[in-house]
Design a protein around this motif. Structure first.
Motif, mmCIF file in Angstrom:
data_model
loop_
_atom_site.group_PDB
_atom_site.id
_atom_site.type_symbol
_atom_site.label_atom_id
_atom_site.label_comp_id
_atom_site.label_asym_id
_atom_site.label_seq_id
_atom_site.Cartn_x
_atom_site.Cartn_y
_atom_site.Cartn_z
ATOM 1 N N ILE A 387 0.839 -1.205 0.000
ATOM 2 C CA ILE A 387 0.000 0.000 0.000
ATOM 3 C C ILE A 387 0.872 1.252 0.000
ATOM 4 C CG2 ILE A 387 -1.704 1.315 1.325
ATOM 5 C CD1 ILE A 387 -2.818 -1.373 2.321
ATOM 6 N N LEU A 388 1.899 1.249 0.851
ATOM 7 C CA LEU A 388 2.825 2.386 0.875
ATOM 8 C C LEU A 388 3.572 2.522 -0.451
ATOM 9 C CD1 LEU A 388 4.371 2.002 4.455
ATOM 10 C CD2 LEU A 388 2.616 3.634 3.709
ATOM 11 N N PHE A 389 3.877 1.402 -1.072
ATOM 12 C CA PHE A 389 4.576 1.407 -2.353
ATOM 13 C C PHE A 389 3.755 2.111 -3.433
ATOM 14 C CE2 PHE A 389 4.788 -1.197 -6.352
ATOM 15 C CZ PHE A 389 5.957 -0.636 -6.851
ATOM 16 N N TYR A 390 2.470 1.778 -3.521
ATOM 17 C CA TYR A 390 1.618 2.413 -4.522
ATOM 18 C C TYR A 390 1.372 3.885 -4.196
ATOM 19 C CZ TYR A 390 0.601 -1.883 -7.050
ATOM 20 O OH TYR A 390 0.719 -3.014 -7.824
ATOM 21 N N ALA A 391 1.277 4.205 -2.920
ATOM 22 C CA ALA A 391 1.125 5.616 -2.532
ATOM 23 C C ALA A 391 2.365 6.411 -2.939
ATOM 24 C CB ALA A 391 0.881 5.719 -1.026
ATOM 25 N N LEU A 392 3.539 5.814 -2.748
ATOM 26 C CA LEU A 392 4.782 6.486 -3.148
ATOM 27 C C LEU A 392 4.854 6.654 -4.665
ATOM 28 C CD1 LEU A 392 7.524 7.613 -2.232
ATOM 29 C CD2 LEU A 392 8.461 5.305 -2.480
ATOM 30 N N LEU A 393 4.395 5.657 -5.414
ATOM 31 C CA LEU A 393 4.393 5.762 -6.873
ATOM 32 C C LEU A 393 3.532 6.931 -7.340
ATOM 33 C CD1 LEU A 393 4.117 2.096 -8.232
ATOM 34 C CD2 LEU A 393 6.134 3.545 -8.100
ATOM 35 N N ILE A 394 2.359 7.076 -6.743
ATOM 36 C CA ILE A 394 1.447 8.149 -7.138
ATOM 37 C C ILE A 394 2.068 9.516 -6.856
ATOM 38 C CG2 ILE A 394 -0.799 9.197 -6.644
ATOM 39 C CD1 ILE A 394 -1.852 6.356 -6.094
ATOM 40 N N VAL A 395 2.765 9.631 -5.724
ATOM 41 C CA VAL A 395 3.366 10.919 -5.354
ATOM 42 C C VAL A 395 4.615 11.202 -6.180
ATOM 43 C CG1 VAL A 395 4.484 12.197 -3.475
ATOM 44 C CG2 VAL A 395 2.436 10.842 -3.017
ATOM 45 N N ALA A 396 5.457 10.182 -6.387
ATOM 46 C CA ALA A 396 6.755 10.394 -7.038
ATOM 47 C C ALA A 396 6.677 10.409 -8.549
ATOM 48 C CB ALA A 396 7.739 9.301 -6.594
ATOM 49 N N ASN A 397 5.631 9.822 -9.139
ATOM 50 C CA ASN A 397 5.562 9.718 -10.598
ATOM 51 C C ASN A 397 5.616 11.070 -11.305
ATOM 52 O OD1 ASN A 397 5.293 8.280 -13.072
ATOM 53 N ND2 ASN A 397 3.118 8.776 -13.099
ATOM 54 N N PRO A 398 4.809 12.067 -10.919
ATOM 55 C CA PRO A 398 4.905 13.363 -11.627
ATOM 56 C C PRO A 398 6.244 14.062 -11.427
ATOM 57 C CG PRO A 398 3.417 13.511 -9.737
ATOM 58 C CD PRO A 398 3.733 12.070 -9.929
ATOM 59 N N ILE A 399 6.877 13.846 -10.269
ATOM 60 C CA ILE A 399 8.172 14.476 -10.006
ATOM 61 C C ILE A 399 9.244 13.868 -10.901
ATOM 62 C CG2 ILE A 399 9.933 14.908 -8.247
ATOM 63 C CD1 ILE A 399 7.736 14.806 -6.153
ATOM 64 N N LEU A 400 9.310 12.539 -10.951
ATOM 65 C CA LEU A 400 10.301 11.870 -11.796
ATOM 66 C C LEU A 400 10.032 12.141 -13.273
ATOM 67 C CD1 LEU A 400 10.647 8.391 -10.027
ATOM 68 C CD2 LEU A 400 12.253 10.292 -9.965
ATOM 69 N N GLN A 401 8.749 12.249 -13.633
ATOM 70 C CA GLN A 401 8.406 12.506 -15.030
ATOM 71 C C GLN A 401 8.853 13.898 -15.469
ATOM 72 O OE1 GLN A 401 6.844 10.287 -17.185
ATOM 73 N NE2 GLN A 401 7.276 11.785 -18.765
ATOM 74 N N SER A 402 8.644 14.891 -14.585
ATOM 75 C CA SER A 402 8.989 16.269 -14.948
ATOM 76 C C SER A 402 10.482 16.540 -14.849
ATOM 77 C CB SER A 402 8.226 17.243 -14.049
ATOM 78 O OG SER A 402 8.574 17.045 -12.680
ATOM 79 N N GLN A 403 11.159 15.934 -13.889
ATOM 80 C CA GLN A 403 12.568 16.234 -13.661
ATOM 81 C C GLN A 403 13.511 15.360 -14.474
ATOM 82 O OE1 GLN A 403 13.660 18.813 -11.852
ATOM 83 N NE2 GLN A 403 11.556 19.379 -11.372
ATOM 84 N N PHE A 404 13.161 14.084 -14.636
ATOM 85 C CA PHE A 404 14.091 13.145 -15.270
ATOM 86 C C PHE A 404 13.500 12.420 -16.473
ATOM 87 C CE2 PHE A 404 15.031 13.319 -10.698
ATOM 88 C CZ PHE A 404 16.316 13.817 -10.739
ATOM 89 N N GLY A 405 12.237 12.661 -16.766
ATOM 90 C CA GLY A 405 11.633 11.999 -17.913
ATOM 91 C C GLY A 405 11.391 10.516 -17.703
ATOM 92 N N ILE A 406 11.307 10.077 -16.471
ATOM 93 C CA ILE A 406 11.079 8.669 -16.149
ATOM 94 C C ILE A 406 9.629 8.507 -15.711
ATOM 95 C CG2 ILE A 406 11.720 6.735 -14.670
ATOM 96 C CD1 ILE A 406 14.477 7.963 -14.395
ATOM 97 N N GLY A 407 8.862 7.793 -16.499
ATOM 98 C CA GLY A 407 7.471 7.543 -16.147
ATOM 99 C C GLY A 407 7.327 6.210 -15.436
ATOM 100 N N LEU A 408 6.800 6.234 -14.209
ATOM 101 C CA LEU A 408 6.628 5.009 -13.430
ATOM 102 C C LEU A 408 5.307 4.340 -13.786
ATOM 103 C CD1 LEU A 408 7.864 6.203 -9.911
ATOM 104 C CD2 LEU A 408 9.148 5.038 -11.684
#
Length: 452
Positions: A387-408
């Protein structure tokens, strides 16, 4: 079923220690799954960014640096490729198509890429997928821009809106090309690559903006040389009128050139950052690559994207192993913490176990009860960790996408991730066998007697 109920009630009776153990297991599971997901999605994002391109050519620098700067918009190259060299190389035998690219400008932190019409025709990503337009069309003149999907969504832009390009990369720029507003004529469909975060303009527009940028400081220098106030004012008016006349002529000439040949927006820039190449046959790739690397007119470097990506992953392989080892160690530490907790509370539960023996519980039942508690704690810890893993994915996905171009990928757990969870469950079960075996040999008399 009775053993499970007893295990749950026994765990609830020791809320503090069990909750602490659950938290450590959950955090370690979250960390392990997150590292694995980021590792896999980072490789996938990088591999899908460019497809069907045989060579990337730029100024002589490192292979990985050229790949990262020209394709992934990470870092920058110190030198450029002259336009004449580009024209010479694209005429070589076997060359099917070329895509010139020019980087160095930005818009509100998003990279601006200068290119020509071949970009929308020949650039491919993923499994050789072509770029598609979600709205609008390609650019036809030097005042038009095509946006990536993320740029349009993040900045809430629409077709027909005018924007201003800034000189330099990054979020901060000290010079804006206010005299050259660009009109949005197209928005590309999402690709999951750095294309989504890029603004695309004609090469000739890049050259026009930079030429005007160089003229302004020259005018200031001329004005500063006038000593007499009347002469200074006369020269200023004359230069201003002359500059407006030149810009007007240049503007009309620019439109005439692009409007007459809308399908070939190449222009005549002095230099470009790099260019992509495709060949009629793989045999030409190696031959032309060798010729480019030995090019006498200027030092150039030609790389094969697939091989360079493989080199990048080989360099990062040791980092991946260290991160994986670190997360495994964290999981083992959390499981050892659970083992320590069970062993520490075992002596306090000797009377409880003796009472169970007195009402008919056999040693095998005691063993199963203790094992069930360890399995239950490990299972709930893994569940909370997911559950924590999916919550972290939702929070970190836009950050990684905008900063590094990595889509989770926010989807179901992969087979490998399920295997990792199974390994954690097996390890947790093994950890529970030691206190269970110790409780198995407790005697009824030993449990009922009080030792001082």
């Amino acid at each position: 079923m009775t053993l499970l109920k007893l295990a749950i009630k026994s765990s609830l009776n020791r809320k503090a220690s069990v909750l602490l153990t659950l938290c450590t297991i959950a955090i370690s599971v979250m960390l392990l799954l997150s590292i694995e997901r980021v590792r896999q999605d980072a490789k996938s994002s990088f591999s899908n960014t460019i497809s069907g391109t045989d060579l990337i050519v730029g100024a002589r620098t490192g292979d990985i640096q050229l790949l990262l700067s020209s394709v992934f918009r990470i870092g920058h190259t110190n030198n450029a490729v002259s336009w004449q060299s580009y024209l010479d190389i694209r005429e070589k035998k076997g060359v099917a198509w070329t895509i010139p690219i020019s980087l160095g400008d930005s818009h509100k932190g998003h990279a601006v890429l200068g290119t020509d019409a071949a970009y929308f025709t020949h650039y491919r990503y993923g499994k050789k997928q072509h770029l598609a337009f979600q709205h609008g069309r390609p650019f036809h003149n030097a005042q038009e821009v095509v946006l990536g999907s993320d740029v349009a969504n993040t900045l809430h832009y629409h077709i027909g809106q005018q924007i201003v390009i800034s000189h330099g990369m990054g979020n901060t720029s000290f010079h804006h090309h206010d005299d050259n507003p660009m009109t949005i004529v197209g928005i590309l469909a999402p690709t999951g690559t750095p294309v989504d975060k890029t603004l695309h303009i004609p090469l000739i527009a890049v050259e026009a903006m930079h030429e005007q940028n160089h003229k302004k400081p020259m005018m200031i220098g001329k004005k500063s040389q006038q000593n007499d106030h009347a002469q200074h004012q006369h020269a200023e008016d004359h230069n201003s009128h002359h500059n407006e006349h030149d810009e007007h002529d240049n503007h009309d000439h620019l439109h005439a050139t692009l409007d007459s040949e809308p399908s070939d927006l190449i222009g005549t820039p002095q230099q470009i950052t790099a260019f992509l190449m495709g060949f009629d046959s793989p045999l030409y790739t190696l031959q032309v690559r060798r010729n480019i690397n030995m090019y006498k007119a200027e030092p150039l470097l030609a790389i094969m994207p697939g091989l360079t990506l493989r080199e990048l992953w080989e360099m990062l392989d040791i980092v991946e192993k260290i991160l994986l080892l670190f997360s495994i160690v964290v999981v083992l530490v959390s499981l050892l913490g659970m083992l320590t907790t069970l062993l520490a509370t075992l002596s306090q539960r000797r009377r409880e176990l003796a009472i169970l023996r007195s009402v008919g519980a056999r040693p095998a039942h005691i063993f199963a009860l203790m094992s069930s508690e360890a399995i239950l704690i490990t299972f709930v810890g893994c569940l909370v960790g997911c559950i924590l893993f999916y919550a972290l994915l939702i929070v970190a996905n836009p950050i990684l996408q905008s900063q590094f171009g990595i889509g989770l990928t926010i989807g179901w757990l992969t087979n490998y991730e399920l295997t990792l969870l199974g390994a954690i469950m097996a390890a947790g079960t093994l950890m529970g066998l030691l206190p269970a075996a110790k409780a198995y040999f407790y005697s009824l008399a030993d449990g009922m007697s009080i030792k001082i």
